[in-house]
Scaffold this active site. Structure first.
Site, PDB file in Angstrom:
ATOM      1  N   ARG A  59       0.947  -1.274   0.000  1.00 24.48           N
ATOM      2  CA  ARG A  59      -0.036   0.027   0.067  1.00 24.48           C
ATOM      3  C   ARG A  59       0.973   1.224   0.020  1.00 24.48           C
ATOM      4  NH1 ARG A  59      -2.724  -3.495   3.579  1.00 24.48           N
ATOM      5  NH2 ARG A  59      -1.734  -2.285   5.526  1.00 24.48           N
ATOM      6  N   GLU A  96       5.172  -9.770  15.311  1.00 23.74           N
ATOM      7  CA  GLU A  96       4.879 -10.103  16.768  1.00 23.74           C
ATOM      8  C   GLU A  96       5.232 -11.817  17.023  1.00 23.74           C
ATOM      9  OE1 GLU A  96       0.488 -10.616  19.119  1.00 23.74           O
ATOM     10  OE2 GLU A  96       0.553  -9.866  17.168  1.00 23.74           O
TER      11      GLU A  96
END
Length: 172
Positions: A59, A96
């Site tokens: 993006r 994560e």
């Protein structure tokens, strides 16, 4: 004309439960809002001597290429591993659970290049920090970092290189 922040669409639980995804496609769909966002993104860098904009997959390409054109600069994509056809430099960053990487055609960033790193959203900051590392590995200088949206409570700025200016069009 609606405010840019008001034009964002929030998608709950996307891409996974608990995430409130900030969707920029309504801004892209409206030519006036798209232009307003590009003006906001370009203005802080107009006199910074930017020679290249490095847009982060995927993006970051939406606004990065148009931003490069507005600044009279070249555009280079920072891509996920294995997507670029020529020799590339690589930088890894923590997720994560695990890690990921970005790659850049370093030979397309000439000596003395002054790069603006751009992505659509700054959340935790790891991806943008990796893109800055790519520019430095390729021999360029990061003159700034740009985002369309900042999710402020995640404090992604704390992972970005110290002393590098950061500009954001919309803070949520």
């Amino acid at each position: 004309m609606p405010d840019l922040a008001d034009a964002l669409r929030t998608i709950p639980d996307f891409p996974k439960p608990g995430i409130q995804f900030k969707d920029l496609t309504p801004v892209l769909a409206d030519p006036a809002l798209f232009g307003q966002l590009l003006d906001a993104l370009a203005a802080p860098w107009a006199d910074a001597g930017v020679t290249h904009v490095v847009g982060i997959e995927s993006r970051g390409y939406w606004f990065g290429a148009a931003l490069a054109e507005r600044l009279g600069a070249g555009f280079l994509p920072a891509r996920k591993p294995g997507k670029l056809p020529a020799a590339s430099v690589r930088a890894t960053y923590a997720l994560e659970y695990g890690e990921d990487a970005l790659e850049l055609h370093g030979q397309d960033l000439p000596d003395g290049a002054r790069a603006l790193v751009h992505d659509d959203v700054i959340a935790t900051g790891g991806t943008a920090a990796a893109a800055c590392e790519l520019v430095e590995k390729a021999g360029g200088t990061v003159v700034g970092i740009s985002f369309a949206v900042e999710i402020a409570f995640l404090d992604g700025r704390s992972k970005l290189p110290a002393g590098v200016p950061v500009e954001v069009a919309i803070v949520v």
